[in-house]
Design an enzyme around this catalytic site. Structure first.
Site, mmCIF file in Angstrom:
data_model
loop_
_atom_site.group_PDB
_atom_site.id
_atom_site.type_symbol
_atom_site.label_atom_id
_atom_site.label_comp_id
_atom_site.label_asym_id
_atom_site.label_seq_id
_atom_site.Cartn_x
_atom_site.Cartn_y
_atom_site.Cartn_z
ATOM 1 N N GLU A 190 90.619 69.554 -67.077
ATOM 2 C CA GLU A 190 89.795 68.874 -66.086
ATOM 3 C C GLU A 190 89.383 69.811 -64.952
ATOM 4 O O GLU A 190 89.954 70.880 -64.762
ATOM 5 C CB GLU A 190 90.583 67.675 -65.529
ATOM 6 C CG GLU A 190 89.837 66.800 -64.536
ATOM 7 C CD GLU A 190 88.556 66.178 -65.076
ATOM 8 O OE1 GLU A 190 87.609 66.950 -65.360
ATOM 9 O OE2 GLU A 190 88.489 64.940 -65.178
ATOM 10 N N HIS A 245 90.724 61.333 -72.557
ATOM 11 C CA HIS A 245 92.112 60.911 -72.726
ATOM 12 C C HIS A 245 92.319 59.448 -72.319
ATOM 13 O O HIS A 245 91.486 58.833 -71.635
ATOM 14 C CB HIS A 245 93.036 61.796 -71.888
ATOM 15 C CG HIS A 245 92.762 61.710 -70.407
ATOM 16 N ND1 HIS A 245 93.204 60.647 -69.629
ATOM 17 C CD2 HIS A 245 92.076 62.523 -69.573
ATOM 18 C CE1 HIS A 245 92.819 60.830 -68.377
ATOM 19 N NE2 HIS A 245 92.125 61.966 -68.315
#
Length: 212
Positions: A83, A10
């Site tokens: 994550e 990202h």
């Protein structure tokens, strides 16, 4: 050509800039991150992806959405791509973590967080599950996170755990590329931010497009 996977980290967030452990905390892209996502999308769209899947955290989803807007593809969402959970460390800076947990800091093992093996297993399983839906010569873009991608790649490539550190981290909106070969998935690029020139070598039948 064969099936390929692009693992895209990202774009930048404020917590990236402040060096805070983000983990499962749902932080948005900052202004720089939005611009990074747009640039990455303009490059990756040229590869003509056929499928896009993202972590459920908005910093990854918004990065994937920039590519979706250019390609006309939908973004599937998979929580297994999020994550590594940081437990008690989420929201803290590296300096704060080092001061509060000096022993755990050296091992980067957060109290209440996820183990590296758990993250590697869940991310690799998710990537393979989505890759199995690809048509022949299809290209899957996986929008995820730095630690999640690195650990998932290590598992997908069959590296023993003591060698996982040989894979360096990924910059914001950089990517790694896997290609399916005769003996499984292999790494073509890592932490890339531009499109590569075609490979020509005598290395192997899979790697060579011409002699020389």
């Amino acid at each position: 050509m064969s099936r390929r996977i692009v693992c895209l980290r990202h774009g930048q967030t404020l917590w990236n800039v402040e060096k805070r452990f983000q983990g499962h905390t749902d932080i948005a892209l900052d202004e720089t991150g939005v611009a990074q996502a747009a640039r990455a999308a303009s490059l990756l769209a040229a590869l003509r992806p056929t499928m896009i899947v993202s972590s459920d955290l908005r910093r990854a989803f918004d990065t994937a959405s920039a590519l979706a807007r250019l390609t006309g593809l939908d973004v599937a969402v998979d929580k297994a791509l999020r994550e590594r959970g940081g437990g008690e460390w989420e929201g803290l800076t590296r300096a704060e973590i080092r001061a509060g947990w000096p022993v755990q800091y050296e091992e980067w093992d957060a109290p209440g967080g996820e183990t590296v093996t758990h993250v590697a297993d869940r991310v690799a399983e998710a990537v393979l599950r989505w890759a199995a839906r690809l048509d022949e010569n299809g290209l899957l873009v996986v929008a995820s996170h730095g630690a999640a991608i690195r650990l998932g790649l290590a598992r997908l490539l069959g590296l023993p755990q003591e060698l996982w550190p040989v894979l360096g981290g990924l910059g914001n909106c950089s990517w790694s590329v896997l290609e399916e070969g005769r003996k499984g998935w292999r790494l073509l690029e890592h932490n890339a931010g531009t499109l590569p020139e075609p490979v020509s070598s005598d290395d192997s039948p899979e790697a060579a497009t011409a002699g020389g």
